[in-house]
Design an enzyme around this catalytic site. Sequence first.
Site, PDB file in Angstrom:
ATOM      1  N   PHE A 252      -1.225  -2.191   1.160  1.00  0.00           N
ATOM      2  CA  PHE A 252      -0.368  -1.063   0.801  1.00  0.00           C
ATOM      3  C   PHE A 252      -0.352  -0.872  -0.704  1.00  0.00           C
ATOM      4  O   PHE A 252      -0.147  -1.832  -1.457  1.00  0.00           O
ATOM      5  CB  PHE A 252       1.058  -1.308   1.296  1.00  0.00           C
ATOM      6  CG  PHE A 252       2.044  -0.245   0.863  1.00  0.00           C
ATOM      7  CD1 PHE A 252       2.228   0.903   1.615  1.00  0.00           C
ATOM      8  CD2 PHE A 252       2.777  -0.391  -0.311  1.00  0.00           C
ATOM      9  CE1 PHE A 252       3.124   1.884   1.207  1.00  0.00           C
ATOM     10  CE2 PHE A 252       3.676   0.583  -0.728  1.00  0.00           C
ATOM     11  CZ  PHE A 252       3.845   1.730   0.036  1.00  0.00           C
TER      12      PHE A 252
ATOM     13  N   LEU B  44       0.328  -6.108  -1.306  1.00  0.00           N
ATOM     14  CA  LEU B  44       1.179  -5.056  -1.858  1.00  0.00           C
ATOM     15  C   LEU B  44       0.827  -4.808  -3.326  1.00  0.00           C
ATOM     16  O   LEU B  44       0.940  -5.706  -4.156  1.00  0.00           O
ATOM     17  CB  LEU B  44       2.654  -5.449  -1.750  1.00  0.00           C
ATOM     18  CG  LEU B  44       3.204  -5.731  -0.342  1.00  0.00           C
ATOM     19  CD1 LEU B  44       4.643  -6.231  -0.435  1.00  0.00           C
ATOM     20  CD2 LEU B  44       3.121  -4.492   0.535  1.00  0.00           C
ATOM     21  N   GLU B  45       0.407  -3.593  -3.630  1.00  0.00           N
ATOM     22  CA  GLU B  45       0.206  -3.160  -5.015  1.00  0.00           C
ATOM     23  C   GLU B  45       1.287  -2.121  -5.295  1.00  0.00           C
ATOM     24  O   GLU B  45       1.200  -0.983  -4.824  1.00  0.00           O
ATOM     25  CB  GLU B  45      -1.184  -2.571  -5.213  1.00  0.00           C
ATOM     26  CG  GLU B  45      -2.302  -3.585  -5.025  1.00  0.00           C
ATOM     27  CD  GLU B  45      -3.676  -3.021  -5.350  1.00  0.00           C
ATOM     28  OE1 GLU B  45      -3.741  -2.002  -6.074  1.00  0.00           O
ATOM     29  OE2 GLU B  45      -4.670  -3.576  -4.878  1.00  0.00           O
ATOM     30  N   LEU B  46       2.301  -2.508  -6.069  1.00  0.00           N
ATOM     31  CA  LEU B  46       3.502  -1.692  -6.202  1.00  0.00           C
ATOM     32  C   LEU B  46       3.651  -1.169  -7.638  1.00  0.00           C
ATOM     33  O   LEU B  46       2.682  -1.021  -8.350  1.00  0.00           O
ATOM     34  CB  LEU B  46       4.710  -2.498  -5.738  1.00  0.00           C
ATOM     35  CG  LEU B  46       4.556  -3.131  -4.344  1.00  0.00           C
ATOM     36  CD1 LEU B  46       5.779  -3.958  -3.983  1.00  0.00           C
ATOM     37  CD2 LEU B  46       4.282  -2.074  -3.282  1.00  0.00           C
TER      38      LEU B  46
END
Length: 467
Positions: A209, A232-234
């Site tokens: 994501f 997760l790359e946020l």
Amino acid sequence: MSVETITTISPTTNEPILTRSGPSATELELLPKVATEAFQSFRKTTLKERQDIVRKFLKGLSDHEGELAEELTVQMGRPIAFTGKEISTAVKRGEYLLKISDEALRDTDGEPEKGFRRFIRKVPVGPVLVIFAWNYPYLILVNSLIPAILAGNSVILKPSPQTPTVVERVAHIFSAAGLPKGVLQYFHCGSPTVMETVVRDPRIALVCFTGSVAGGLAVQKAAADRIVNVGLELGGKDPAYIRDDVDIDWAAGEIVDGAIFNSGQSCCSLERIYVDEKVHDAFIAAAQRVLEGYRLGDPFDKSTHVGPVISKRSKETIEAHIKDALDKGAKDATPENASFKTPPPAGNFVKPRLLTGVDHSMTIMTEETFGPVIPVMKVKSDDEAIKLMNDSEFGLTASIWTKDTDKGYQLAEDVEAGTVFVNRCDYPSPDLAWTGYKKSGKGQTLGRFGFEQFVKSKSFHVKDYPK
């Protein structure tokens, strides 16, 4: 389940420009079924066969650069002068991942033992779900899609509703490159419920994501009832520290570009600038001179540097952050730029802002703004700068600007971020890991370590048959 209609709104005009249909209940169920069946055959292909397909795909992507760039400008508003570079950079990034795939995916021998062959093989994990954002859709997609395919996985893509044609283009080009049917699928949706249904499916072996912290938490929660990896790359609130020994004019040009490019809509855009008090005023004057040369306006005008932000909601958030800062004592130091005074009447245009007198009581210094704002805070020492840089819930990238690169390296060691730059910013390198600390995410892409989430280790102990 009723079929959802997803409408893409132009950030330039705020008018509808595209509609897509979400999957029916039957189509949603078929996605992981088809992916699982396709995986069973695709995983048996050789790495060379997969490399040949990826090589042809990247050539196809490059061949369509102009039309892909134009679609991006229409759908997400980045000035046409710059959108083509995303495609060419995505191709170069993919070519690098292709180049290192032999090394990244090769077997690892165990310790020698007489009468045995012992090794570790990297095998594909299975169907991969990739959910990705609109701000750099081709670049973000390459990070996960290319290593996933090279490793032998099947992939399901869920794009942002803002850039729906990206997956359609990618699927078509991969099909023309010879990717077997079913290995790559996609679906459109705006409903979190629909997306989370696929996340929860037990046949999905990995979820990747890229997006907001809130979106990442929702995906992680949806996957929490089963044992599955979630990458997760946020978001980020990326800081820069300007020491007193730099060439101020040069640093100001780099900092303004790092904060304003793509209308500040990058997870690694500069969002907090700390400047040594001895050069603070000179830096502000230099940044003003740089901003005077920027043009805000129609993204299809090749002289435009700054286009609209993605949505009315985003514009409202950015303006609320600016207002909060000004209400708490910050000063607006933005130069008298004619294009900033007269943005296009429609669309989500936010004039770039240069703010001084900011501090950490203001949302502009603590929450992700994701807009064309440069908040600048005075500091008295290296120690104060590092303390403030680490005073954040985010930790994606950070930069130190100094002539003394040895000192810059020492300071960077103390910064809590997945990527630290000295005299550079806003630049993911394909050979280095892309990863976040704190709320900026978990897992990593790019480089040879970026392949690891797309494979499982399988150990082989092969004993010679007794004679």
